[in-house]
Design a protein around this motif. Structure first.
Motif, PDB file in Angstrom:
ATOM      1  N   ARG A   1      -6.532   8.941  -7.445  1.00  0.00           N
ATOM      2  CA  ARG A   1      -6.555   8.691  -5.710  1.00  0.00           C
ATOM      3  C   ARG A   1      -5.420   8.963  -5.196  1.00  0.00           C
ATOM      4  O   ARG A   1      -4.540   9.041  -5.843  1.00  0.00           O
ATOM      5  CB  ARG A   1      -6.760   7.044  -6.060  1.00  0.00           C
ATOM      6  CG  ARG A   1      -5.964   6.124  -6.552  1.00  0.00           C
ATOM      7  CD  ARG A   1      -6.526   4.631  -6.422  1.00  0.00           C
ATOM      8  NE  ARG A   1      -7.572   4.560  -7.399  1.00  0.00           N
ATOM      9  CZ  ARG A   1      -8.103   3.542  -7.595  1.00  0.00           C
ATOM     10  NH1 ARG A   1      -7.622   2.478  -6.878  1.00  0.00           N
ATOM     11  NH2 ARG A   1      -8.892   3.238  -8.228  1.00  0.00           N
ATOM     12  N   ARG A   2      -5.243   8.839  -3.956  1.00  0.00           N
ATOM     13  CA  ARG A   2      -4.362   9.100  -3.270  1.00  0.00           C
ATOM     14  C   ARG A   2      -3.763   7.673  -2.399  1.00  0.00           C
ATOM     15  O   ARG A   2      -2.671   7.945  -1.864  1.00  0.00           O
ATOM     16  CB  ARG A   2      -4.678  10.194  -2.033  1.00  0.00           C
ATOM     17  CG  ARG A   2      -4.758  11.536  -2.658  1.00  0.00           C
ATOM     18  CD  ARG A   2      -4.677  12.688  -1.512  1.00  0.00           C
ATOM     19  NE  ARG A   2      -3.355  12.238  -1.000  1.00  0.00           N
ATOM     20  CZ  ARG A   2      -3.295  12.467   0.391  1.00  0.00           C
ATOM     21  NH1 ARG A   2      -4.386  12.395   1.290  1.00  0.00           N
ATOM     22  NH2 ARG A   2      -2.306  12.288   1.079  1.00  0.00           N
ATOM     23  N   ARG A   3      -4.567   6.852  -2.720  1.00  0.00           N
ATOM     24  CA  ARG A   3      -3.933   5.447  -1.991  1.00  0.00           C
ATOM     25  C   ARG A   3      -4.146   4.269  -3.101  1.00  0.00           C
ATOM     26  O   ARG A   3      -5.366   4.493  -3.722  1.00  0.00           O
ATOM     27  CB  ARG A   3      -4.729   5.272  -0.554  1.00  0.00           C
ATOM     28  CG  ARG A   3      -4.621   5.917   0.574  1.00  0.00           C
ATOM     29  CD  ARG A   3      -5.367   5.735   1.468  1.00  0.00           C
ATOM     30  NE  ARG A   3      -5.337   6.809   2.747  1.00  0.00           N
ATOM     31  CZ  ARG A   3      -4.292   6.962   3.547  1.00  0.00           C
ATOM     32  NH1 ARG A   3      -3.406   5.900   3.467  1.00  0.00           N
ATOM     33  NH2 ARG A   3      -4.178   7.933   4.444  1.00  0.00           N
TER      34      ARG A   3
ATOM     35  N   LYS B   1       1.006  11.826  -2.568  1.00  0.00           N
ATOM     36  CA  LYS B   1       0.910  13.057  -1.993  1.00  0.00           C
ATOM     37  C   LYS B   1      -0.084  13.922  -2.647  1.00  0.00           C
ATOM     38  O   LYS B   1      -0.306  14.178  -3.762  1.00  0.00           O
ATOM     39  CB  LYS B   1       2.508  13.760  -2.352  1.00  0.00           C
ATOM     40  CG  LYS B   1       2.484  15.292  -1.683  1.00  0.00           C
ATOM     41  CD  LYS B   1       3.882  15.915  -2.156  1.00  0.00           C
ATOM     42  CE  LYS B   1       3.819  17.379  -1.670  1.00  0.00           C
ATOM     43  NZ  LYS B   1       5.361  17.855  -2.046  1.00  0.00           N
ATOM     44  N   ARG B   2      -0.688  14.432  -1.586  1.00  0.00           N
ATOM     45  CA  ARG B   2      -1.794  15.427  -2.085  1.00  0.00           C
ATOM     46  C   ARG B   2      -1.266  16.708  -2.917  1.00  0.00           C
ATOM     47  O   ARG B   2      -0.409  17.328  -2.822  1.00  0.00           O
ATOM     48  CB  ARG B   2      -2.603  16.168  -0.934  1.00  0.00           C
ATOM     49  CG  ARG B   2      -3.621  16.796  -1.363  1.00  0.00           C
ATOM     50  CD  ARG B   2      -4.495  17.530   0.094  1.00  0.00           C
ATOM     51  NE  ARG B   2      -4.572  16.446   1.037  1.00  0.00           N
ATOM     52  CZ  ARG B   2      -5.577  15.702   1.297  1.00  0.00           C
ATOM     53  NH1 ARG B   2      -6.788  15.828   0.386  1.00  0.00           N
ATOM     54  NH2 ARG B   2      -6.097  15.112   2.146  1.00  0.00           N
TER      55      ARG B   2
ATOM     56  N   ARG C   1       0.721  -1.057  -0.059  1.00  0.00           N
ATOM     57  CA  ARG C   1      -0.012  -0.008  -0.095  1.00  0.00           C
ATOM     58  C   ARG C   1       0.766   1.259   0.040  1.00  0.00           C
ATOM     59  O   ARG C   1       1.893   1.346   0.904  1.00  0.00           O
ATOM     60  CB  ARG C   1      -0.915   0.173   1.114  1.00  0.00           C
ATOM     61  CG  ARG C   1      -1.829  -1.369   1.415  1.00  0.00           C
ATOM     62  CD  ARG C   1      -2.726  -1.396   0.228  1.00  0.00           C
ATOM     63  NE  ARG C   1      -3.653  -0.291   0.372  1.00  0.00           N
ATOM     64  CZ  ARG C   1      -4.931  -0.203  -0.647  1.00  0.00           C
ATOM     65  NH1 ARG C   1      -4.991  -1.135  -1.525  1.00  0.00           N
ATOM     66  NH2 ARG C   1      -5.548   0.865  -0.572  1.00  0.00           N
TER      67      ARG C   1
ATOM     68  N   ASP D   1       5.522   4.550   0.946  1.00  0.00           N
ATOM     69  CA  ASP D   1       5.176   3.517   1.516  1.00  0.00           C
ATOM     70  C   ASP D   1       4.779   3.417   2.863  1.00  0.00           C
ATOM     71  O   ASP D   1       5.075   4.336   3.729  1.00  0.00           O
ATOM     72  CB  ASP D   1       5.642   2.118   1.054  1.00  0.00           C
ATOM     73  CG  ASP D   1       7.097   2.051   1.668  1.00  0.00           C
ATOM     74  OD1 ASP D   1       7.608   2.619   2.473  1.00  0.00           O
ATOM     75  OD2 ASP D   1       8.052   1.233   0.965  1.00  0.00           O
TER      76      ASP D   1
ATOM     77  N   ALA E   1       5.026   9.788  -3.858  1.00  0.00           N
ATOM     78  CA  ALA E   1       4.420   9.034  -3.083  1.00  0.00           C
ATOM     79  C   ALA E   1       5.339   8.194  -2.178  1.00  0.00           C
ATOM     80  O   ALA E   1       6.590   8.188  -2.367  1.00  0.00           O
ATOM     81  CB  ALA E   1       3.893   7.689  -3.931  1.00  0.00           C
TER      82      ALA E   1
ATOM     83  N   VAL F   1       0.808   5.751  -0.269  1.00  0.00           N
ATOM     84  CA  VAL F   1       0.028   7.044  -0.072  1.00  0.00           C
ATOM     85  C   VAL F   1       0.757   8.149  -1.249  1.00  0.00           C
ATOM     86  O   VAL F   1       1.909   8.205  -1.172  1.00  0.00           O
ATOM     87  CB  VAL F   1       0.019   7.408   1.274  1.00  0.00           C
ATOM     88  CG1 VAL F   1      -0.672   8.754   1.267  1.00  0.00           C
ATOM     89  CG2 VAL F   1      -0.611   6.387   2.223  1.00  0.00           C
TER      90      VAL F   1
END
Length: 233
Positions: free
Chosen positions: A153-155, A142-143, A138, A179, A177, A140
């Motif tokens: 999407r962000r995830r 960066k906004r 998974r 982890d 991004a 994430v």
């Protein structure tokens, strides 16, 4: 009668080998996105005119290219390192869109003066160091990053086929991004040109919409270029 719009020419770099699953998968992904993939290796050279560039995955980069105190790395494919570094610098100088995949993301960073972790094994706590071509990790995004806008999407879950990663960022790059261990999973340029590096292999995940959108964004950026770059090969 309308004329067909030419497909942007996207070079995909890699090892000079008959067994090249990354090349075949990247070729299919680029074709699905409306581009034309052209294989580029140290033996083949780069095509004469390019609209975009993919720096493919593969073997480790020579450690002495990013660690000042490292001895010359005799195990590395130095011919490929030199070939792809030159391709990156030519593309960046001409404004050619670039996507770096796994090793390619690392090499984008090295080309900009950045450093790498040579082995992530001791730095993992929540993520596995085992190679897996399936979505196993998974991340994430960066906004506000270009990558998050492309993915929509962000995830998301990505695969993992590496034991090296970006450490110190090269000039002009930002992290887009990470982890669960905080390790860098993607980088992109801050100047808004299309130069993105992803630590995973999106060409093996084209059944996922965000990964298809990444190749579509590359082809779209290549199509917007005013004219193809030139290179000898």
């Amino acid at each position: 009668m309308s004329r067909a719009v030419p497909r942007p020419r996207i070079a995909v770099t890699g090892k000079a080998s008959r067994w090249a699953p990354g090349w075949w998968c990247a070729r299919a992904a680029i074709a699905l996105a409306g581009g034309r993939a052209l294989r580029a290796t140290p033996r083949r050279g780069l095509p004469a005119a390019l609209d975009g560039l993919v720096i493919g995955g593969g073997d480790d980069i020579a450690t002495d290219l990013y660690l000042s105190d490292a001895a010359p790395d005799a195990r590395a494919d130095r011919e490929r390192d030199a070939f792809e570094l030159a391709a990156i610098r030519t593309a960046r100088a001409s404004g050619t869109p670039v996507l770096g995949i796994c090793r390619g993301a690392q090499l984008l960073n090295v080309a900009a003066g950045g450093t790498l972790y040579a082995d992530l094994g001791r730095r993992r706590r929540r993520t596995s160091d085992r190679a897996n071509p399936l979505p196993c990790k998974r991340i994430v995004l960066k906004r506000g990053s270009r990558l998050a806008a492309i993915a929509g999407r962000r995830r998301m879950a990505v695969n993992g086929l590496h034991h090296q990663a970006v450490r110190g960022l090269g000039a002009g790059f930002t992290v887009s991004a990470r982890d669960a261990d905080g390790l860098v999973q993607a980088i992109e340029t801050v100047d808004r040109t299309f130069t993105i590096g992803v630590q995973w292999h999106p060409e093996y995940l084209c059944y996922q919409r965000p990964q298809r959108r990444l190749f579509a964004a590359l082809v779209a950026a290549a199509r917007r270029r005013p004219g193809p770059s030139t290179a000898q090969g």
